[in-house]
Design a protein around this motif. Structure first.
Motif, PDB file in Angstrom:
ATOM      1  N   ARG A 329       0.860  -1.182   0.000  1.00 50.86           N
ATOM      2  CA  ARG A 329       0.000   0.000   0.000  1.00 50.86           C
ATOM      3  C   ARG A 329       0.895   1.230   0.000  1.00 50.86           C
ATOM      4  NH1 ARG A 329      -4.908   0.391   4.154  1.00 50.86           N
ATOM      5  NH2 ARG A 329      -5.650  -1.232   2.704  1.00 50.86           N
ATOM      6  N   SER A 349      -4.103   8.424   1.561  1.00 50.75           N
ATOM      7  CA  SER A 349      -4.702   7.927   0.317  1.00 50.75           C
ATOM      8  C   SER A 349      -3.671   7.136  -0.474  1.00 50.75           C
ATOM      9  CB  SER A 349      -5.217   9.096  -0.531  1.00 50.75           C
ATOM     10  OG  SER A 349      -6.193   9.835   0.157  1.00 50.75           O
ATOM     11  N   HIS A 351      -3.350   4.563  -4.390  1.00 48.31           N
ATOM     12  CA  HIS A 351      -3.974   4.055  -5.605  1.00 48.31           C
ATOM     13  C   HIS A 351      -4.383   2.606  -5.399  1.00 48.31           C
ATOM     14  CE1 HIS A 351      -3.390   7.450  -8.265  1.00 48.31           C
ATOM     15  NE2 HIS A 351      -2.157   7.586  -7.816  1.00 48.31           N
ATOM     16  N   THR A 352      -5.595   2.293  -5.839  1.00 48.61           N
ATOM     17  CA  THR A 352      -6.110   0.934  -5.668  1.00 48.61           C
ATOM     18  C   THR A 352      -5.672  -0.002  -6.780  1.00 48.61           C
ATOM     19  OG1 THR A 352      -8.133   1.625  -6.794  1.00 48.61           O
ATOM     20  CG2 THR A 352      -8.115   1.712  -4.378  1.00 48.61           C
ATOM     21  N   SER A 360      -8.125   5.151  -2.860  1.00 41.79           N
ATOM     22  CA  SER A 360      -8.798   4.792  -1.623  1.00 41.79           C
ATOM     23  C   SER A 360      -8.158   5.581  -0.505  1.00 41.79           C
ATOM     24  CB  SER A 360      -8.669   3.290  -1.348  1.00 41.79           C
ATOM     25  OG  SER A 360      -9.415   2.542  -2.278  1.00 41.79           O
ATOM     26  N   HIS A 361      -8.861   5.706   0.610  1.00 38.92           N
ATOM     27  CA  HIS A 361      -8.280   6.434   1.725  1.00 38.92           C
ATOM     28  C   HIS A 361      -8.759   5.860   3.050  1.00 38.92           C
ATOM     29  CE1 HIS A 361     -12.152   8.688   1.336  1.00 38.92           C
ATOM     30  NE2 HIS A 361     -12.077   8.678   2.659  1.00 38.92           N
ATOM     31  N   LYS A 362      -8.031   6.232   4.108  1.00 41.85           N
ATOM     32  CA  LYS A 362      -8.397   5.835   5.463  1.00 41.85           C
ATOM     33  C   LYS A 362      -7.953   6.950   6.395  1.00 41.85           C
ATOM     34  CE  LYS A 362      -8.076   1.979   8.740  1.00 41.85           C
ATOM     35  NZ  LYS A 362      -7.575   0.594   8.972  1.00 41.85           N
TER      36      LYS A 362
END
Length: 587
Positions: A329, A349, A351-352, A360-362
């Protein structure tokens, strides 16, 4: 006139200042009801301030969520330290498919032969000629302390056990072809030959009174026994002393040219022989690497390495924290956001992948970034304070690179003959190749293969980036043949490992090499938390390039976070466990 007068006055009191700065401290209580790490002496004994905290009005937040970006030794150690004081709600986010960062141990297929493409040795103790006394390197002791802790936590399971063996920095039979001199019988001289015969030593670059006088003045700073002992015993107080003496404010070239009034020729001859700009960097170098017991040194350093490589150390974390590591990741963006409660948070964030290349982010309450600035410069970051922003920027903190090539041979021909070599390194005539290291393990085992490692750092490694694998291997093999004869070519298996660290997408560097004034200016910025983000890693520590630098940054980063969330007792517990030998330091 002012800078000359200030520097000359500082130099006159240099030794006295070290004795004063590293004397036992007086414990200070913290009057501020909201103590944070930025309140303490970032350039020196910041841990004294932590030890002296009496109370904190910051509410305890033991359940905050924490992202640790990077699974190198800094990230791994930070995670385990937080775990040890009851902070468990963290997650390591790693861009690659492995843990260990710049630890890079490689095994050759179908053999027991391993080589280090990253860190390879640790200073352990030093014995001085002046009084025959032996002392440990206190900051490097952190690495051994970490290994002992991991072994205990893993119950000495052989799969994860970290064991140290001697590292042989020098061997008397090393071949020293650099300079082109030969013995009376036409041989390439060994290290022992050169020690016994001054005529075999390389001549200094200049033979002038100006050169000799300037070199003596520089050595009074760089190779002063009082100074080096202070660095070895308490590197952080010694760092503060160097900063107070103005040694971060002027380069070595400027000191020689403008303070010692050396000629341009003398200045260039002395500087290019070492390539160090900063006094502090070279003093740290001289405190360990330069103490090889040869003529002109103050003593001899004893070295250790990890049996079967430094990846044993990082792998030992796996059974302890693998449930909270996310691999593959690669973070591309860090944002400062507000949570549902209105409190500041951080958003990571990445890239998926796939056709849409979406993001995507968290979100987390805090983020600890361990990756070097050579990597974070490619991230989309929020606007940090002017100093921290400049440190991170491409014009800010300076880094260096290195290249290694390891060649596997069917037999250890260098361990045979009248002058066998066991460990250490030889220097071929080729300046470009530099040093050729021999294995420090598995000696005198009949039929055992072995690898010789070529190492080159700095500008040479940057130039080697233009070589193909084949060209680089060929040049190294030719250099080995020039020392050991055609038998080397005949016994070469064709197996090799090559790594130039500028090509590594997850580091893009080998180590930090700061420029003038970057210590005094930048290091305090790392002790201040901005956008709920903390930066750690060897580049944020005073010593750089050593494993202990990474671990020191982990202690600092973990304590910094704990103070931010009001967990003062836990911060002081970590401080006492990891920095205690310096808190109670005495001359």
């Amino acid at each position: 006139m002012a800078i000359h007068a200030i520097l000359l006055s500082a130099l006159a009191t240099f030794q006295l200042s070290y004795a004063r700065v590293v004397s036992p401290h007086t414990e200070r209580s913290i009057q501020n009801a909201r103590p944070l790490l930025r309140d303490f002496d970032a350039l020196g004994a910041w841990y004294d301030g932590v030890a002296g905290i009496k109370q904190s009005a910051i509410p305890r937040q033991p359940n905050v969520t924490i992202a640790i970006v990077g699974a190198g030794i800094s990230g791994l150690t930070t995670a385990l330290m937080l775990d040890s004081v009851g902070v468990h709600n963290w997650e390591i986010v790693e861009a690659s498919d492995r843990v260990g960062g710049r630890f890079r141990t490689k095994f050759f297929a179908d053999t027991q032969e391993w080589v280090e493409m990253g860190p390879m040795r640790l200073p352990y103790t030093i014995t001085y000629d002046s009084d025959n006394s032996t002392h440990e390197y206190t900051d490097h002791r952190m690495v051994f302390q970490l290994a002992e802790w991991l072994n205990e936590l893993n119950h000495h399971d052989p799969r994860w056990e970290v064991e140290f063996i001697p590292w042989i920095q020098h061997h008397p039979n090393e071949l020293m072809a650099r300079g082109g001199k030969k013995t009376s019988d036409g041989r390439i001289p060994t290290r022992a030959d050169i020690a016994a015969n001054a005529e075999l030593q390389s001549a200094p670059p200049l033979l002038t009174a100006d050169y000799n006088s300037t070199k003596e003045k520089m050595n009074a700073i760089l190779k002063n026994e009082t100074t080096l002992r202070a660095i070895q015993k308490d590197v952080w107080r010694a760092h503060r002393a160097a900063m107070d003496r103005g040694l971060d404010d002027i380069s070595q070239q400027a000191m020689m040219r403008n303070v010692f009034n050396a000629s341009e020729n003398t200045t260039d001859a002395i500087w290019t022989a070492s390539d160090y700009d900063l006094f502090w960097d070279e003093m740290v170098h001289n405190s360990n690497l330069a103490q090889d017991g040869s003529s002109g040194t103050l003593g001899e350093t004893e070295w250790k390495c990890i049996d079967k490589g430094f990846n044993k150390l990082s792998d030992a974390f796996i059974p302890l924290i693998s449930d909270r590591i996310v691999l593959n990741r690669k973070i591309t963006k860090l944002e400062a956001v507000n949570g549902s409660s209105g409190l500041p948070r951080t958003r990571l964030s990445w890239h998926t992948g796939g056709k849409d290349r979406g993001l995507s982010h968290k979100d987390y309450d805090f983020t600890i970034i361990t990756a070097p600035f050579t990597v974070t410069r490619f991230m989309d970051l929020p606007k940090f304070s002017s100093v921290l922003g400049r440190a991170i920027s491409e014009a800010g903190l300076r880094f260096k690179s290195a290249c290694k090539v390891a060649l596997l041979f069917r037999e250890r021909f260098w361990e045979k003959g009248e002058r066998p070599i066991f460990g250490g390194y030889s220097q071929p005539l080729s300046v470009a190749v530099g040093a050729l290291y021999y294995p420090v393990y598995g000696h005198n085992e009949t039929g055992r293969p072995g690898a010789i490692i070529h190492y080159r750092g700095g500008d040479w490694s940057d130039r080697y980036m233009s070589f193909s694998d084949e060209q680089h291997v060929e040049q190294v093999l030719d250099a080995i043949v020039s020392l050991h004869g055609e038998q080397a070519r005949e016994l070469y298996t064709g197996q090799f490992e090559r790594l130039c660290w500028l090509e590594d997408e997850h580091s893009a560097t080998s180590w930090c090499r700061p420029d003038v004034q970057q210590h005094a200016l930048y290091i305090p910025a790392y002790h201040a938390t901005e956008h709920n983000t903390i930066f750690i890693g060897e580049h944020t520590a005073p010593t750089h390039a050593w494993v202990s630098s990474s671990i020191h940054s982990s202690v600092r980063g973990a304590i910094q976070l704990l103070l931010e969330i009001g967990m003062v007792a836990e911060a002081k517990a970590l401080n006492a466990r990891w920095m205690g030998r310096w808190i109670d330091f005495g001359v």
